[in-house]
Enzyme design. Structure first.
Site, PDB file in Angstrom:
ATOM      1  N   GLN A 157      40.244 127.484 -24.963  1.00 27.62           N
ATOM      2  CA  GLN A 157      39.585 127.839 -26.220  1.00 27.62           C
ATOM      3  C   GLN A 157      39.553 129.363 -26.352  1.00 27.62           C
ATOM      4  OE1 GLN A 157      38.256 125.997 -23.781  1.00 27.62           O
ATOM      5  NE2 GLN A 157      37.534 124.033 -24.575  1.00 27.62           N
ATOM      6  N   ASP A 182      40.019 126.686 -31.603  1.00 26.33           N
ATOM      7  CA  ASP A 182      38.664 127.222 -31.838  1.00 26.33           C
ATOM      8  C   ASP A 182      38.672 128.615 -32.474  1.00 26.33           C
ATOM      9  OD1 ASP A 182      38.007 124.903 -30.580  1.00 26.33           O
ATOM     10  OD2 ASP A 182      36.834 125.795 -28.980  1.00 26.33           O
ATOM     11  N   ASP A 203      40.675 121.937 -33.539  1.00 27.75           N
ATOM     12  CA  ASP A 203      39.251 122.156 -33.856  1.00 27.75           C
ATOM     13  C   ASP A 203      39.006 123.592 -34.293  1.00 27.75           C
ATOM     14  OD1 ASP A 203      38.826 119.539 -32.933  1.00 27.75           O
ATOM     15  OD2 ASP A 203      38.424 120.215 -30.904  1.00 27.75           O
ATOM     16  N   ASN A 228      49.830 114.142 -30.056  1.00 26.14           N
ATOM     17  CA  ASN A 228      49.412 113.157 -31.039  1.00 26.14           C
ATOM     18  C   ASN A 228      47.931 112.811 -30.833  1.00 26.14           C
ATOM     19  OD1 ASN A 228      49.498 111.262 -33.108  1.00 26.14           O
ATOM     20  ND2 ASN A 228      50.152 109.608 -31.734  1.00 26.14           N
ATOM     21  N   TYR A 232      43.414 119.256 -35.099  1.00 21.46           N
ATOM     22  CA  TYR A 232      42.305 118.867 -35.973  1.00 21.46           C
ATOM     23  C   TYR A 232      41.812 120.112 -36.704  1.00 21.46           C
ATOM     24  CZ  TYR A 232      42.382 115.444 -32.175  1.00 21.46           C
ATOM     25  OH  TYR A 232      42.789 114.540 -31.224  1.00 21.46           O
ATOM     26  N   ARG A 268      36.951 115.840 -36.662  1.00 23.35           N
ATOM     27  CA  ARG A 268      36.336 114.859 -35.770  1.00 23.35           C
ATOM     28  C   ARG A 268      34.919 115.313 -35.439  1.00 23.35           C
ATOM     29  NH1 ARG A 268      39.536 115.627 -29.980  1.00 23.35           N
ATOM     30  NH2 ARG A 268      39.489 117.911 -29.868  1.00 23.35           N
ATOM     31  N   TRP A 270      31.831 116.469 -33.393  1.00 27.46           N
ATOM     32  CA  TRP A 270      31.539 117.104 -32.108  1.00 27.46           C
ATOM     33  C   TRP A 270      30.062 116.940 -31.775  1.00 27.46           C
ATOM     34  CZ3 TRP A 270      30.490 122.943 -31.290  1.00 27.46           C
ATOM     35  CH2 TRP A 270      30.379 123.231 -29.909  1.00 27.46           C
ATOM     36  N   THR A 273      27.681 118.849 -25.423  1.00 23.22           N
ATOM     37  CA  THR A 273      26.893 118.520 -24.237  1.00 23.22           C
ATOM     38  C   THR A 273      25.733 119.501 -24.146  1.00 23.22           C
ATOM     39  OG1 THR A 273      28.870 117.693 -23.131  1.00 23.22           O
ATOM     40  CG2 THR A 273      26.957 118.200 -21.742  1.00 23.22           C
TER      41      THR A 273
END
Length: 367
Positions: A157, A182, A203, A228, A232, A268, A270, A273
């Site tokens: 990232q 990112d 992302d 694949n 995103y 998607r 997220w 955590t």
């Protein structure tokens, strides 16, 4: 004293000349000048961070730092409110750095995703105009390596711009944000990205902040090897108590030739955590929100539109979070990637009335 006044007058005249041909500029003068060839003088600097350090702690009006054309290898932290960074143009003024999440910067310490950012904002009422912010970590070469290759670095990232805690009422206009994984981390407060260009692949717009994107181009870049899905666009972690997350109005979703047809979901969900009293696991309150309104989409966008994302369960195992359990919607999408089906939920004509700039940004008024 006379020399200082003469220099300040010179700066004002120069800035007025440079800016007079530009549009959408909030001021026609500046308070400080950054140039790679600047001579030592009051309010004249060769580095952007030096100009930020010298800015007033709490200016009552926007304190404008004009950044002349050039490539500035700097890792910036903006911690004072009411700062405006004004480049000569988005194509000629570039701030760049090459940190990535897994990179060690001191013994036993790595940057992590937030720390990898080229520019970090931790203050209110910050504006950025007419410049490029880029993370130049060589993602593609690393991505091309086999997963078990000893040369492959973990945690790739690499953030270009990070809106951290303390950021609110952030405006980016005519700005280019460049990276791969990112690129843009909007994790705090309200932000508005207008007439801008944001590029990446995995992302590359993510976080829990309330971010509005208008009249902007969101471009998907290539990968080091076939994947694949290919990538995103967004990964929101919006808290369930927050009405708005990532909102795109009158934008274009484009691609390079390296992004295949039907290969890139819009986003998607997220669930970061997070440490709780009973353990460390995926935040159950991060019910991501992403909405695309009047957006043109090229054919790299998948037919299903959205995708699942794994998170950490209380027992440490990985569990999937499904897009239908997030707040993902479209309205009046167009272009070859625009499809209406049961997996791509649509706002009604009545619902879309809630997505105006005034409602999204609340009591923040700025043109």
């Amino acid at each position: 004293m006379i020399a200082r006044l003469l220099f300040r007058t010179y700066c004002i005249i120069l800035a007025t000349f440079i800016i007079s041909g530009c549009t959408n500029q909030p001021k026609s003068t500046y308070n400080a000048l950054v140039s790679q060839t600047a001579k030592p003088a009051a309010n004249s600097f060769t580095s952007i961070q030096a100009a930020l350090d010298a800015a007033p702690i709490n200016s009552p009006v926007p304190y404008t730092i004009f950044i002349a054309a050039g490539d500035y290898y700097e890792k910036l932290n903006v911690t004072k409110p009411n700062i405006l960074l004004l480049g000569e143009s988005a194509n000629t003024t570039r701030i760049y750095y090459d940190a990535y999440a897994g990179k060690t910067y001191a013994e036993g310490k790595t940057w992590g995703t937030p720390g990898s950012a080229t520019v970090t904002i931790r203050a209110t009422n910050i504006q950025v105009h007419q410049l490029t912010i880029e993370n130049t970590f060589d993602f593609l070469s690393n991505d091309a390596l086999a997963n078990d290759d000893a040369k492959r670095v973990a945690n790739s990232q690499a953030v270009a711009l990070f809106l951290d805690a303390g950021s609110d009422k952030f405006l980016a206009r005519d700005v280019r944000l460049l990276g791969y994984q990112d690129t843009l981390f909007v994790n705090s407060g309200r932000s508005w990205f207008d007439k801008s260009f944001i590029a990446g692949n995995v992302d590359f717009i993510f976080g829990k902040g309330n971010a509005l994107f208008t009249d902007s181009e969101i471009r998907t870049l290539g990968r080091g090897k076939p994947n694949n899905p290919h990538g995103y666009l967004v990964a929101p972690s919006t808290q369930i108590a927050d009405e708005f997350g990532l909102t795109f109005i009158d934008c274009k979703l484009t691609r390079t030739e390296a992004a295949p047809d039907n290969s890139v979901p819009l986003g998607r969900p997220w669930h970061p955590t997070t440490q709780f009293a009973d353990g460390r696991y995926a935040d159950p309150n991060a019910i991501g929100k992403a909405v695309f309104i009047n957006t043109w989409m090229d054919s790299h966008i998948t037919l299903d539109g959205w995708y699942s994302m794994n998170g950490t369960a209380k027992d440490g195992t990985k569990i999937p979070f499904l897009p239908e359990d997030a707040r993902f919607f479209e309205y009046n999408s167009s272009g070859p990637g625009a499809v209406v089906n049961s997996k791509r939920r649509q706002l009604s004509g009545e619902e879309v009335k809630n997505y105006t700039r005034e409602k999204i940004l609340g009591d923040w008024r700025l043109d």
